[in-house]
Design a protein around this motif. Structure first.
Motif, PDB file in Angstrom:
ATOM      1  N   PRO A   6     -29.293 101.355   4.532  1.00  0.00           N
ATOM      2  CA  PRO A   6     -28.177 100.403   4.617  1.00  0.00           C
ATOM      3  C   PRO A   6     -28.666  98.957   4.721  1.00  0.00           C
ATOM      4  O   PRO A   6     -28.043  98.046   4.187  1.00  0.00           O
ATOM      5  N   TYR A  44     -22.515  99.230  12.944  1.00  0.00           N
ATOM      6  CA  TYR A  44     -21.188  99.225  12.341  1.00  0.00           C
ATOM      7  C   TYR A  44     -20.182  99.933  13.228  1.00  0.00           C
ATOM      8  O   TYR A  44     -20.500 100.927  13.890  1.00  0.00           O
ATOM      9  N   ARG A  45     -18.957  99.393  13.226  1.00  0.00           N
ATOM     10  CA  ARG A  45     -17.846 100.099  13.856  1.00  0.00           C
ATOM     11  C   ARG A  45     -16.577  99.686  13.134  1.00  0.00           C
ATOM     12  O   ARG A  45     -16.522  98.636  12.493  1.00  0.00           O
ATOM     13  N   HIS A  46     -15.584 100.529  13.235  1.00  0.00           N
ATOM     14  CA  HIS A  46     -14.305 100.242  12.595  1.00  0.00           C
ATOM     15  C   HIS A  46     -13.458  99.413  13.553  1.00  0.00           C
ATOM     16  O   HIS A  46     -13.283  99.792  14.712  1.00  0.00           O
ATOM     17  N   GLU A  47     -12.971  98.292  13.042  1.00  0.00           N
ATOM     18  CA  GLU A  47     -12.153  97.388  13.841  1.00  0.00           C
ATOM     19  C   GLU A  47     -10.953  96.935  13.025  1.00  0.00           C
ATOM     20  O   GLU A  47     -11.042  96.811  11.809  1.00  0.00           O
ATOM     21  N   MET A  87      -7.983  98.357   8.848  1.00  0.00           N
ATOM     22  CA  MET A  87      -9.195  98.804   9.537  1.00  0.00           C
ATOM     23  C   MET A  87     -10.360  98.583   8.591  1.00  0.00           C
ATOM     24  O   MET A  87     -10.298  98.956   7.426  1.00  0.00           O
ATOM     25  N   GLU A  88     -11.402  97.936   9.102  1.00  0.00           N
ATOM     26  CA  GLU A  88     -12.585  97.668   8.291  1.00  0.00           C
ATOM     27  C   GLU A  88     -13.833  98.024   9.058  1.00  0.00           C
ATOM     28  O   GLU A  88     -13.883  97.907  10.274  1.00  0.00           O
ATOM     29  N   ARG A  89     -14.831  98.412   8.302  1.00  0.00           N
ATOM     30  CA  ARG A  89     -16.150  98.673   8.875  1.00  0.00           C
ATOM     31  C   ARG A  89     -16.847  97.325   9.039  1.00  0.00           C
ATOM     32  O   ARG A  89     -17.069  96.614   8.063  1.00  0.00           O
ATOM     33  N   VAL A  90     -17.144  96.964  10.280  1.00  0.00           N
ATOM     34  CA  VAL A  90     -17.664  95.639  10.589  1.00  0.00           C
ATOM     35  C   VAL A  90     -19.041  95.769  11.240  1.00  0.00           C
ATOM     36  O   VAL A  90     -19.259  96.620  12.104  1.00  0.00           O
ATOM     37  N   ASP A  91     -19.967  94.921  10.806  1.00  0.00           N
ATOM     38  CA  ASP A  91     -21.286  94.842  11.430  1.00  0.00           C
ATOM     39  C   ASP A  91     -21.152  93.918  12.633  1.00  0.00           C
ATOM     40  O   ASP A  91     -21.008  92.703  12.481  1.00  0.00           O
TER      41      ASP A  91
END
Length: 120
Positions: A6, A44-47, A87-91
């Motif tokens: 990644p 990464y986490r979904h926020e 909802m987005e995968r955010v670093d």
């Protein structure tokens, strides 16, 4: 090893998105991105994030056009920006890493070219 793929993908995407600056600056920044992706790897986490979409709506005005005996009226449309949540995968480490990358690139450019933008 699972973080490396990644990180490399992210570095390649950042390189493609990096459209400003000289080719020399982009090269230094790419090198710095690879270095700092290893030092501060992405987490990464979904926020929920607020995004905006454009929607056309009637403005309340009309424009009428007469041809012969027929009159046609059309509503005047305006484009407005409508917020929505997605909802987005955010670093979550990006804000820590980006200033380090910029600083690294500026230092490298200053050392090689005498300015922080790698201008020849």
């Amino acid at each position: 090893m699972s973080l490396l793929k990644p990180a490399i993908t992210l570095a390649a995407a950042l390189f493609l998105l990096q459209s400003c600056g000289t080719p020399e600056y982009r090269a230094e920044r790419t090198h710095c991105e690879a270095e700092w992706l290893l030092k501060i790897p992405p987490v990464y986490r979904h926020e929920p994030v607020t995004k905006y979409r454009s929607v056309k709506r009637p403005s309340g005005e009309t424009v009428c056009e007469t041809k012969g005996t027929k009159t046609r009226c059309k509503p005047v449309m305006k484009t407005i920006s409508v917020p929505y949540t997605a909802m987005e995968r955010v670093d979550i480490r990006k804000t820590q890493r980006d200033p380090q990358i910029s600083s690294c690139a500026a230092r490298a450019c200053s050392a090689k070219y005498g300015n922080d933008k790698c201008e020849i």
